[in-house]
Design a protein around this motif. Sequence first.
Motif, PDB file in Angstrom:
ATOM      1  N   VAL A 157       0.873  -1.167   0.000  1.00 43.59           N
ATOM      2  CA  VAL A 157       0.000   0.000   0.000  1.00 43.59           C
ATOM      3  C   VAL A 157       0.912   1.219   0.000  1.00 43.59           C
ATOM      4  CG1 VAL A 157      -1.769   1.274   1.250  1.00 43.59           C
ATOM      5  CG2 VAL A 157      -1.817  -1.219   1.232  1.00 43.59           C
ATOM      6  N   VAL A 158       0.818   2.039  -1.054  1.00 44.12           N
ATOM      7  CA  VAL A 158       1.688   3.198  -1.232  1.00 44.12           C
ATOM      8  C   VAL A 158       0.870   4.459  -0.982  1.00 44.12           C
ATOM      9  CG1 VAL A 158       3.230   4.384  -2.804  1.00 44.12           C
ATOM     10  CG2 VAL A 158       3.025   1.907  -2.926  1.00 44.12           C
ATOM     11  N   ALA A 159       1.417   5.381  -0.201  1.00 47.59           N
ATOM     12  CA  ALA A 159       0.717   6.610   0.164  1.00 47.59           C
ATOM     13  C   ALA A 159       0.459   7.468  -1.068  1.00 47.59           C
ATOM     14  CB  ALA A 159       1.536   7.396   1.175  1.00 47.59           C
ATOM     15  N   GLY A 160      -0.801   7.837  -1.290  1.00 47.99           N
ATOM     16  CA  GLY A 160      -1.184   8.733  -2.372  1.00 47.99           C
ATOM     17  C   GLY A 160      -1.294   8.090  -3.732  1.00 47.99           C
ATOM     18  N   VAL A 161      -1.143   6.776  -3.816  1.00 50.94           N
ATOM     19  CA  VAL A 161      -1.186   6.071  -5.101  1.00 50.94           C
ATOM     20  C   VAL A 161      -2.314   5.052  -5.078  1.00 50.94           C
ATOM     21  CG1 VAL A 161       0.124   4.595  -6.674  1.00 50.94           C
ATOM     22  CG2 VAL A 161       1.281   6.378  -5.392  1.00 50.94           C
ATOM     23  N   ASN A 162      -2.989   4.867  -6.212  1.00 51.10           N
ATOM     24  CA  ASN A 162      -4.065   3.893  -6.377  1.00 51.10           C
ATOM     25  C   ASN A 162      -5.222   4.181  -5.415  1.00 51.10           C
ATOM     26  OD1 ASN A 162      -5.308   1.734  -7.621  1.00 51.10           O
ATOM     27  ND2 ASN A 162      -4.326   0.199  -6.349  1.00 51.10           N
ATOM     28  N   LEU A 163      -5.674   5.419  -5.408  1.00 49.58           N
ATOM     29  CA  LEU A 163      -6.770   5.819  -4.529  1.00 49.58           C
ATOM     30  C   LEU A 163      -8.095   5.274  -5.042  1.00 49.58           C
ATOM     31  CD1 LEU A 163      -5.764   9.513  -3.883  1.00 49.58           C
ATOM     32  CD2 LEU A 163      -5.517   7.588  -2.327  1.00 49.58           C
ATOM     33  N   ILE A 164      -8.906   4.760  -4.132  1.00 51.39           N
ATOM     34  CA  ILE A 164     -10.234   4.266  -4.473  1.00 51.39           C
ATOM     35  C   ILE A 164     -11.235   4.933  -3.535  1.00 51.39           C
ATOM     36  CG2 ILE A 164      -9.410   2.038  -5.299  1.00 51.39           C
ATOM     37  CD1 ILE A 164     -10.449   0.877  -2.607  1.00 51.39           C
ATOM     38  N   ILE A 165     -12.510   4.879  -3.912  1.00 51.11           N
ATOM     39  CA  ILE A 165     -13.579   5.387  -3.047  1.00 51.11           C
ATOM     40  C   ILE A 165     -14.398   4.196  -2.584  1.00 51.11           C
ATOM     41  CG2 ILE A 165     -15.674   6.753  -2.937  1.00 51.11           C
ATOM     42  CD1 ILE A 165     -14.419   8.693  -4.886  1.00 51.11           C
ATOM     43  N   LYS A 166     -14.421   4.012  -1.283  1.00 48.61           N
ATOM     44  CA  LYS A 166     -15.195   2.927  -0.685  1.00 48.61           C
ATOM     45  C   LYS A 166     -16.475   3.527  -0.124  1.00 48.61           C
ATOM     46  CE  LYS A 166     -14.940  -0.563   2.954  1.00 48.61           C
ATOM     47  NZ  LYS A 166     -15.734  -1.515   2.241  1.00 48.61           N
ATOM     48  N   HIS A 167     -17.603   2.948  -0.513  1.00 47.63           N
ATOM     49  CA  HIS A 167     -18.896   3.400   0.002  1.00 47.63           C
ATOM     50  C   HIS A 167     -19.201   2.579   1.254  1.00 47.63           C
ATOM     51  CE1 HIS A 167     -19.972   5.834  -3.542  1.00 47.63           C
ATOM     52  NE2 HIS A 167     -19.185   4.978  -4.152  1.00 47.63           N
ATOM     53  N   GLN A 168     -19.089   3.221   2.412  1.00 56.19           N
ATOM     54  CA  GLN A 168     -19.252   2.534   3.689  1.00 56.19           C
ATOM     55  C   GLN A 168     -20.595   2.887   4.285  1.00 56.19           C
ATOM     56  OE1 GLN A 168     -16.976   0.425   5.216  1.00 56.19           O
ATOM     57  NE2 GLN A 168     -18.632   0.038   6.645  1.00 56.19           N
ATOM     58  N   ARG A 169     -21.408   1.874   4.571  1.00 51.16           N
ATOM     59  CA  ARG A 169     -22.691   2.151   5.209  1.00 51.16           C
ATOM     60  C   ARG A 169     -22.602   1.885   6.699  1.00 51.16           C
ATOM     61  NH1 ARG A 169     -25.999  -2.843   2.682  1.00 51.16           N
ATOM     62  NH2 ARG A 169     -25.157  -4.457   4.027  1.00 51.16           N
ATOM     63  N   ARG A 170     -23.566   2.405   7.400  1.00 55.01           N
ATOM     64  CA  ARG A 170     -23.608   2.255   8.844  1.00 55.01           C
ATOM     65  C   ARG A 170     -23.888   0.795   9.200  1.00 55.01           C
ATOM     66  NH1 ARG A 170     -25.264   5.910  13.234  1.00 55.01           N
ATOM     67  NH2 ARG A 170     -25.970   4.565  14.915  1.00 55.01           N
ATOM     68  N   THR A 171     -23.157   0.281  10.185  1.00 50.92           N
ATOM     69  CA  THR A 171     -23.350  -1.104  10.612  1.00 50.92           C
ATOM     70  C   THR A 171     -23.621  -1.111  12.107  1.00 50.92           C
ATOM     71  OG1 THR A 171     -20.993  -1.345  10.936  1.00 50.92           O
ATOM     72  CG2 THR A 171     -21.856  -2.079   8.833  1.00 50.92           C
ATOM     73  N   GLY A 172     -24.882  -1.118  12.477  1.00 53.71           N
ATOM     74  CA  GLY A 172     -25.263  -1.170  13.885  1.00 53.71           C
ATOM     75  C   GLY A 172     -24.903   0.107  14.618  1.00 53.71           C
ATOM     76  N   ASN A 173     -24.585  -0.036  15.887  1.00 60.04           N
ATOM     77  CA  ASN A 173     -24.249   1.109  16.718  1.00 60.04           C
ATOM     78  C   ASN A 173     -22.740   1.313  16.858  1.00 60.04           C
ATOM     79  OD1 ASN A 173     -26.877   1.831  17.204  1.00 60.04           O
ATOM     80  ND2 ASN A 173     -27.073   0.361  18.891  1.00 60.04           N
ATOM     81  N   VAL A 174     -21.966   0.637  16.032  1.00 59.78           N
ATOM     82  CA  VAL A 174     -20.507   0.771  16.088  1.00 59.78           C
ATOM     83  C   VAL A 174     -20.120   2.137  15.526  1.00 59.78           C
ATOM     84  CG1 VAL A 174     -18.336  -0.242  15.354  1.00 59.78           C
ATOM     85  CG2 VAL A 174     -20.305  -1.711  15.763  1.00 59.78           C
ATOM     86  N   ARG A 175     -19.178   2.808  16.190  1.00 56.14           N
ATOM     87  CA  ARG A 175     -18.760   4.143  15.747  1.00 56.14           C
ATOM     88  C   ARG A 175     -17.754   3.994  14.611  1.00 56.14           C
ATOM     89  NH1 ARG A 175     -17.303   8.269  19.999  1.00 56.14           N
ATOM     90  NH2 ARG A 175     -19.149   9.430  19.450  1.00 56.14           N
ATOM     91  N   THR A 176     -18.248   3.927  13.384  1.00 54.43           N
ATOM     92  CA  THR A 176     -17.371   3.863  12.219  1.00 54.43           C
ATOM     93  C   THR A 176     -17.691   5.026  11.302  1.00 54.43           C
ATOM     94  OG1 THR A 176     -18.930   2.453  11.025  1.00 54.43           O
ATOM     95  CG2 THR A 176     -17.184   1.346  12.258  1.00 54.43           C
ATOM     96  N   GLN A 177     -16.717   5.365  10.466  1.00 55.78           N
ATOM     97  CA  GLN A 177     -16.933   6.435   9.503  1.00 55.78           C
ATOM     98  C   GLN A 177     -17.872   5.916   8.419  1.00 55.78           C
ATOM     99  OE1 GLN A 177     -13.319   7.841   7.851  1.00 55.78           O
ATOM    100  NE2 GLN A 177     -14.278   9.474   6.691  1.00 55.78           N
ATOM    101  N   VAL A 178     -18.875   6.694   8.080  1.00 50.60           N
ATOM    102  CA  VAL A 178     -19.842   6.271   7.069  1.00 50.60           C
ATOM    103  C   VAL A 178     -19.782   7.235   5.891  1.00 50.60           C
ATOM    104  CG1 VAL A 178     -21.390   5.178   8.732  1.00 50.60           C
ATOM    105  CG2 VAL A 178     -21.709   7.569   8.150  1.00 50.60           C
TER     106      VAL A 178
END
Length: 114
Positions: A44-65
Amino acid sequence: MKIRKGDTVEVIRGEHRGARGKVNTVLLGRDKLGHRDPNDVRVVVAGVNLIIKHQRRTGNVRTQVGRIEREAPIHVSNVMLVSPKSNEPVRVGSMVGADGRKVRREAGTDEAID
C-alpha cells in the motif's frame, strides 16, 4: 523482502505509472490453507491507487460512514525501490554484509541500501 515499510517506491506499471510514494503497509498473501504465498505480495503506497469505498452504517458501532477515499494495494512487481543516494528507481538484490548479516543492495552498483 526487497520492499519494506517506509521505503520510497515508484510505480512502473499500470494507471499510476511514474507516481512515487512511501510504503505504508506490506501485505503478505495467503493461500486457502493459510500458508504464505510468495507470489501474492502487495504493498500500500501513500497517495497512489486511490479508491472510493462506500461505507454504510453497521449497527451502533462508531465507524466512519459515507464515501471514504483510501489507498488500495498494488502488487509488489509493479513497483521499484527508489535509491536514497541517486533518487532513481533501482533493482534490489541481497548480499552478506561485513557483520555477517544479510543486507539489501542495489543490483547495478552493489552498494548497500540499509
